[in-house]
Design a protein around this motif. Structure first.
Motif, mmCIF file in Angstrom:
data_model
loop_
_atom_site.group_PDB
_atom_site.id
_atom_site.type_symbol
_atom_site.label_atom_id
_atom_site.label_comp_id
_atom_site.label_asym_id
_atom_site.label_seq_id
_atom_site.Cartn_x
_atom_site.Cartn_y
_atom_site.Cartn_z
ATOM 1 N N ALA A 293 37.811 15.833 26.925
ATOM 2 C CA ALA A 293 38.562 17.085 26.768
ATOM 3 C C ALA A 293 37.661 18.280 27.054
ATOM 4 C CB ALA A 293 39.142 17.176 25.357
ATOM 5 N N ARG B 298 44.044 16.627 22.642
ATOM 6 C CA ARG B 298 42.880 16.218 21.856
ATOM 7 C C ARG B 298 42.321 17.371 21.029
ATOM 8 N NH1 ARG B 298 40.067 11.577 25.653
ATOM 9 N NH2 ARG B 298 42.016 10.414 25.917
ATOM 10 N N MET C 149 46.095 16.790 28.387
ATOM 11 C CA MET C 149 45.270 15.890 27.582
ATOM 12 C C MET C 149 44.277 16.676 26.743
ATOM 13 S SD MET C 149 41.848 14.764 27.583
ATOM 14 C CE MET C 149 41.265 14.831 29.274
ATOM 15 N N HIS D 182 55.248 13.535 26.089
ATOM 16 C CA HIS D 182 54.144 12.572 26.024
ATOM 17 C C HIS D 182 54.161 11.675 24.796
ATOM 18 C CE1 HIS D 182 52.045 15.183 23.162
ATOM 19 N NE2 HIS D 182 51.108 14.250 23.036
ATOM 20 N N VAL E 31 37.103 19.077 30.776
ATOM 21 C CA VAL E 31 38.210 19.594 31.590
ATOM 22 C C VAL E 31 37.921 21.023 32.046
ATOM 23 C CG1 VAL E 31 40.641 20.330 31.489
ATOM 24 C CG2 VAL E 31 39.975 18.065 30.671
ATOM 25 N N PHE F 35 50.997 11.923 32.507
ATOM 26 C CA PHE F 35 50.136 12.289 31.377
ATOM 27 C C PHE F 35 49.183 11.151 31.043
ATOM 28 C CE2 PHE F 35 49.110 12.247 26.878
ATOM 29 C CZ PHE F 35 48.666 13.541 26.654
ATOM 30 N N GLU F 36 49.713 9.943 30.971
ATOM 31 C CA GLU F 36 48.890 8.785 30.607
ATOM 32 C C GLU F 36 47.802 8.520 31.646
ATOM 33 O OE1 GLU F 36 49.025 6.770 27.749
ATOM 34 O OE2 GLU F 36 50.241 8.458 27.084
ATOM 35 N N ALA G 264 47.933 17.125 34.041
ATOM 36 C CA ALA G 264 47.764 16.050 33.067
ATOM 37 C C ALA G 264 46.446 16.185 32.324
ATOM 38 C CB ALA G 264 47.850 14.694 33.751
ATOM 39 N N ARG G 265 45.401 16.555 33.043
ATOM 40 C CA ARG G 265 44.088 16.738 32.393
ATOM 41 C C ARG G 265 44.126 17.913 31.422
ATOM 42 N NH1 ARG G 265 39.380 15.090 33.887
ATOM 43 N NH2 ARG G 265 38.460 17.167 34.125
ATOM 44 N N GLY H 30 46.352 10.746 33.598
ATOM 45 C CA GLY H 30 45.352 11.801 33.460
ATOM 46 C C GLY H 30 44.630 12.178 34.737
ATOM 47 N N GLU H 31 45.322 12.122 35.878
ATOM 48 C CA GLU H 31 44.654 12.359 37.154
ATOM 49 C C GLU H 31 44.955 13.720 37.765
ATOM 50 O OE1 GLU H 31 45.849 9.004 39.468
ATOM 51 O OE2 GLU H 31 44.519 7.615 38.392
#
Length: 201
Positions: free
Chosen positions: A173, A141, A137, A74, A176, A125-126, A133-134, A128-129
């Motif tokens: 974050a 963070r 992320m 990432h 999630v 990753f970008e 990925a979530r 975030g779906e």
């Protein structure tokens, strides 16, 4: 393995090694009490460890291997684009364009199949779906927030970061999973106890 493929992989790994030289704003506390800036490779290792520790506790069913692959790739674009501090408004305005251009260079070094695979992980990753990925992320963070707490909030204080400034970043974050909400909530408590962030939570 064909010689050209081997050469491309080795060239890519040599470039990837430069992630160890990309400095972040977070500080690492050394044994003698002094600090130095964390690098992006250390950051990736730390959030991979967070993911390894927490994946079994989150409610969503996820593929840890895929999440860890995202963790590994990432930040590779930072080799060309540099690290963008989470609270640098001007830097964040150009971040997406800089990192997309960097992705062309970094992943373009690999054989086409491998380059496409790593670029797809970076894009996942970008975006975030997906659950993976979530999760990645949230680990990302949490790690940055944790690093600031561990170092006494030096980077936060240097840049006048307040509790309110952190909420747009940390709120997603915490959403999630309850595990992230609990751990990040405790980090907010520690930050408050230490006076590490300006403003009230």
């Amino acid at each position: 393995m064909p010689p050209d493929r081997a050469a491309s992989i080795l060239d890519f790994l040599a470039l990837a090694d430069r992630l160890k030289t990309v400095e972040r704003r977070g500080r690492v506390v050394l044994a003698d009490g002094t600090t130095r800036r964390e690098n992006s490779a250390e950051h990736c290792w730390s959030l991979a460890l967070i993911g390894t520790l927490l994946h079994a506790d989150v409610a969503a069913s996820l593929d840890l291997g895929r999440a860890l692959m995202m963790v590994a790739v990432h930040d590779l674009v930072e080799i060309e684009a540099g690290d963008t501090f989470a609270y640098d408004t001007a830097g964040r305005a150009t971040q997406a364009a800089r990192e997309a251009a960097a992705a062309e260079t970094v992943f373009g070094l690999l054989p086409e199949d491998l380059g496409a695979r790593l670029r797809a992980l970076w894009e996942e990753f970008e975006a975030g779906e997906t659950p993976e990925a979530r999760f990645a992320m949230a680990c990302d963070r949490m790690q940055g927030f944790l690093q600031n707490v561990l170092s006494g909030g030096i980077a936060w204080k240097d840049h006048g970061v307040t509790v309110v400034d952190t909420l747009p970043r940390m709120g997603p974050a915490m959403e999630v999973d309850a595990v992230f909400a609990a751990l990040i909530g405790r980090l907010y408590d520690r930050a408050a106890e230490g006076g590490l962030l300006g403003g009230a939570r």
